[in-house]
Design an enzyme around this catalytic site. Structure first.
Site, mmCIF file in Angstrom:
data_model
loop_
_atom_site.group_PDB
_atom_site.id
_atom_site.type_symbol
_atom_site.label_atom_id
_atom_site.label_comp_id
_atom_site.label_asym_id
_atom_site.label_seq_id
_atom_site.Cartn_x
_atom_site.Cartn_y
_atom_site.Cartn_z
ATOM 1 N N ARG A 223 0.848 -1.187 0.000
ATOM 2 C CA ARG A 223 0.000 0.000 0.000
ATOM 3 C C ARG A 223 0.887 1.241 0.000
ATOM 4 N NH1 ARG A 223 -3.767 -2.486 -1.718
ATOM 5 N NH2 ARG A 223 -5.651 -3.041 -0.588
ATOM 6 N N HIS A 271 -1.692 1.182 -9.595
ATOM 7 C CA HIS A 271 -2.372 0.221 -8.722
ATOM 8 C C HIS A 271 -3.061 -0.864 -9.569
ATOM 9 C CE1 HIS A 271 -4.390 -0.351 -4.544
ATOM 10 N NE2 HIS A 271 -4.323 -1.499 -5.198
HETATM 11 P P1 NDP Z 1 -1.847 -11.919 4.154
HETATM 12 O O1 NDP Z 1 -2.678 -11.442 5.284
HETATM 13 O O2 NDP Z 1 -2.103 -13.268 3.585
HETATM 14 O O3 NDP Z 1 -0.306 -11.859 4.557
HETATM 15 C C1 NDP Z 1 0.245 -10.818 5.271
HETATM 16 C C2 NDP Z 1 1.688 -11.128 5.615
HETATM 17 O O4 NDP Z 1 2.281 -9.965 6.202
HETATM 18 C C3 NDP Z 1 1.821 -12.265 6.640
HETATM 19 O O5 NDP Z 1 2.945 -13.058 6.325
HETATM 20 C C4 NDP Z 1 2.072 -11.503 7.938
HETATM 21 O O6 NDP Z 1 2.833 -12.209 8.903
HETATM 22 C C5 NDP Z 1 2.874 -10.332 7.430
HETATM 23 N N1 NDP Z 1 2.818 -9.227 8.396
HETATM 24 C C6 NDP Z 1 1.721 -8.568 8.841
HETATM 25 N N2 NDP Z 1 2.070 -7.652 9.766
HETATM 26 C C7 NDP Z 1 3.409 -7.740 9.900
HETATM 27 C C8 NDP Z 1 4.363 -7.088 10.721
HETATM 28 N N3 NDP Z 1 3.985 -6.143 11.587
HETATM 29 N N4 NDP Z 1 5.652 -7.444 10.612
HETATM 30 C C9 NDP Z 1 6.036 -8.398 9.749
HETATM 31 N N5 NDP Z 1 5.184 -9.079 8.940
HETATM 32 C C10 NDP Z 1 3.894 -8.741 9.022
HETATM 33 O O7 NDP Z 1 -1.986 -10.798 3.008
HETATM 34 P P2 NDP Z 1 -1.914 -10.994 1.412
HETATM 35 O O8 NDP Z 1 -0.640 -11.657 1.072
HETATM 36 O O9 NDP Z 1 -3.164 -11.582 0.879
HETATM 37 O O10 NDP Z 1 -1.914 -9.457 0.932
HETATM 38 C C11 NDP Z 1 -0.913 -8.542 1.353
HETATM 39 C C12 NDP Z 1 -1.274 -7.140 0.918
HETATM 40 O O11 NDP Z 1 -1.069 -6.954 -0.478
HETATM 41 C C13 NDP Z 1 -2.732 -6.703 1.102
HETATM 42 O O12 NDP Z 1 -3.015 -6.390 2.439
HETATM 43 C C14 NDP Z 1 -2.799 -5.485 0.203
HETATM 44 O O13 NDP Z 1 -2.433 -4.325 0.926
HETATM 45 C C15 NDP Z 1 -1.737 -5.765 -0.870
HETATM 46 N N6 NDP Z 1 -2.347 -5.942 -2.181
HETATM 47 C C16 NDP Z 1 -1.979 -5.108 -3.206
HETATM 48 C C17 NDP Z 1 -2.526 -5.249 -4.451
HETATM 49 C C18 NDP Z 1 -2.077 -4.400 -5.589
HETATM 50 O O14 NDP Z 1 -2.684 -4.461 -6.664
HETATM 51 N N7 NDP Z 1 -1.032 -3.604 -5.432
HETATM 52 C C19 NDP Z 1 -3.533 -6.281 -4.736
HETATM 53 C C20 NDP Z 1 -3.848 -7.107 -3.606
HETATM 54 C C21 NDP Z 1 -3.276 -6.930 -2.385
HETATM 55 P P3 NDP Z 1 2.304 -13.585 9.550
HETATM 56 O O15 NDP Z 1 2.517 -14.612 8.449
HETATM 57 O O16 NDP Z 1 3.184 -13.801 10.705
HETATM 58 O O17 NDP Z 1 0.857 -13.383 9.887
HETATM 59 C C1 OXD Z 2 -6.655 -5.340 -3.173
HETATM 60 C C2 OXD Z 2 -6.152 -4.393 -4.164
HETATM 61 O O1 OXD Z 2 -6.435 -5.161 -1.963
HETATM 62 O O2 OXD Z 2 -6.599 -4.460 -5.335
HETATM 63 O O3 OXD Z 2 -7.300 -6.324 -3.586
HETATM 64 O O4 OXD Z 2 -5.287 -3.578 -3.857
#
Ligand code: NDP
Ligand code: OXD
Length: 308
Positions: A223, A271
């Site tokens: 983000r 995005h």
């Molecule tokens: P998940 O919830 O599956 O994974 C999140 C990961 O981040 C986990 O491994 C988690 O650790 C880790 N994490 C969370 N907080 C912390 C922290 N404080 N310190 C270290 N690691 C942390 O999310 P997704 O993989 O599904 O998606 C990730 C993000 O991608 C979304 O939230 C969104 O913002 C972004 N996104 C962007 C898109 C784009 O088009 N640019 C499209 C879709 C998503 P743990 O494994 O220990 O829980």
């Molecule tokens: C999502 C994105 O969070 O598109 O799915 O960024």
């Protein structure tokens, strides 16, 4: 059993048809045709307003049409309402493609070649073997793990950083803020795939950049709020970061005249690293509704206390 949909109309038509076929007991309403607000059990939305949430007294579940939920004001969602984020194989696949594209672009000096071409210069760069290029993925969730799998085929030296410890075959895993310096110190190309939470906001900042090897590449597909934009500009200026690929921004669309537009060491995309698929996203929603009705755990249920 009534669901209210408030998002892109075209996708809504596809989801309505899919749910009508496979879950005929569910009534699908499209905002603003709410009907009796007390009928609504499920809300599917990107950014539901506080007024809408307050008007639905019997809401049980709020489904995000996207993978993230940071755009929602979670504090305004009543405690008893479960929040479910989107886990869609097409979205995951598209994100993996983007990460591979961005990593390869930085690994193979694409920005230098584009610049040399514009200047009419024949300027060969050195070729670094993939096994000598250290890639670090922040976030080992659904998207981070898939990106790692997609990058494996090239033989990169892979590491990952998450909140809780992970063991992933062939990947150097780091967890928690105490190991961030060690993770960054071995990362030539950093990929941010974290959710935006109180703990991760501003994580791509000067301090982080100075812990990377000098001239490292930065890819932000999490983000815009993860990146402290002036810090990236100064890190590019002093060479601590060599180049960046950015898909997300604090303000979207990126404002006219923003320095990122014309920066020679920054590639921006609007995005569109990934997007919820019309059909696959509908199937993911259908799957979760079925699980919920069968009393089974849904995929992507948000842990509110963690913010993701
Ligand atoms: P998940 O919830 O599956 O994974 C999140 C990961 O981040 C986990 O491994 C988690 O650790 C880790 N994490 C969370 N907080 C912390 C922290 N404080 N310190 C270290 N690691 C942390 O999310 P997704 O993989 O599904 O998606 C990730 C993000 O991608 C979304 O939230 C969104 O913002 C972004 N996104 C962007 C898109 C784009 O088009 N640019 C499209 C879709 C998503 P743990 O494994 O220990 O829980
Ligand atoms: C999502 C994105 O969070 O598109 O799915 O960024």
């Amino acid at each position: 059993l009534v669901l209210l949909y408030k998002s892109e109309p075209e996708r809504g038509r596809i989801w309505r048809a899919l749910l009508a076929e496979h879950l005929p007991q569910l009534e699908f309403r499209t905002w603003p045709d709410v009907g009796q607000p007390e009928d609504i059990r499920y809300l599917v939305a990107w950014e539901p307003s506080a007024e809408l949430l307050e008007s639905l007294p019997n809401l049980e579940l709020l489904f995000s049409v996207g993978a993230g939920i940071d755009h929602m004001d979670v504090a305004r969602v009543p405690d008893q309402v479960g929040i479910v984020r989107m886990i869609d194989p097409a979205l995951t696949q598209s994100m993996s493609e983007y990460v591979v594209m961005a990593v390869l672009a930085l690994h193979r000096n694409l920005l230098d070649y584009i610049d040399a071409q514009r200047r009419g210069r024949w300027a060969p760069q050195g070729i670094v073997a993939a096994r000598e290029r250290r890639i670090g993925i922040m976030g080992l969730g659904n998207l981070g793990l898939a990106a790692i799998d997609a990058l494996r085929q090239f033989g990169f030296d892979l590491a990952g950083w998450s909140r809780t410890p992970r063991t992933i075959d062939g990947v150097d895993c780091f967890a928690g803020s105490g190991s961030l310096a060690a993770f960054l110190g071995r990362t030539d190309i950093l990929v941010c795939l974290l959710p935006l939470t109180e703990k991760t906001r501003g994580i791509l900042c000067r301090r982080t950049f100075t812990m990377l090897p000098s001239g490292a590449g930065v890819i932000n597909v999490g983000r815009g709020g993860h990146l402290v934009e002036p810090d990236l500009l100064s890190a590019l200026e002093d060479g601590s970061v060599g180049a960046a690929v950015l898909d997300v921004f604090e303000e979207e669309p990126l404002a006219a005249g923003h320095p990122f537009w014309s920066h020679p060491r920054i590639v921006i995309t609007p995005h569109r690293a990934s997007h919820t698929g019309a059909m696959t996203g509908g199937q993911a929603l259908l799957g979760n509704l079925r699980r919920h009705l069968a009393g089974e755990p849904m995929h992507g249920l948000v842990r509110r206390e963690l913010g993701y």
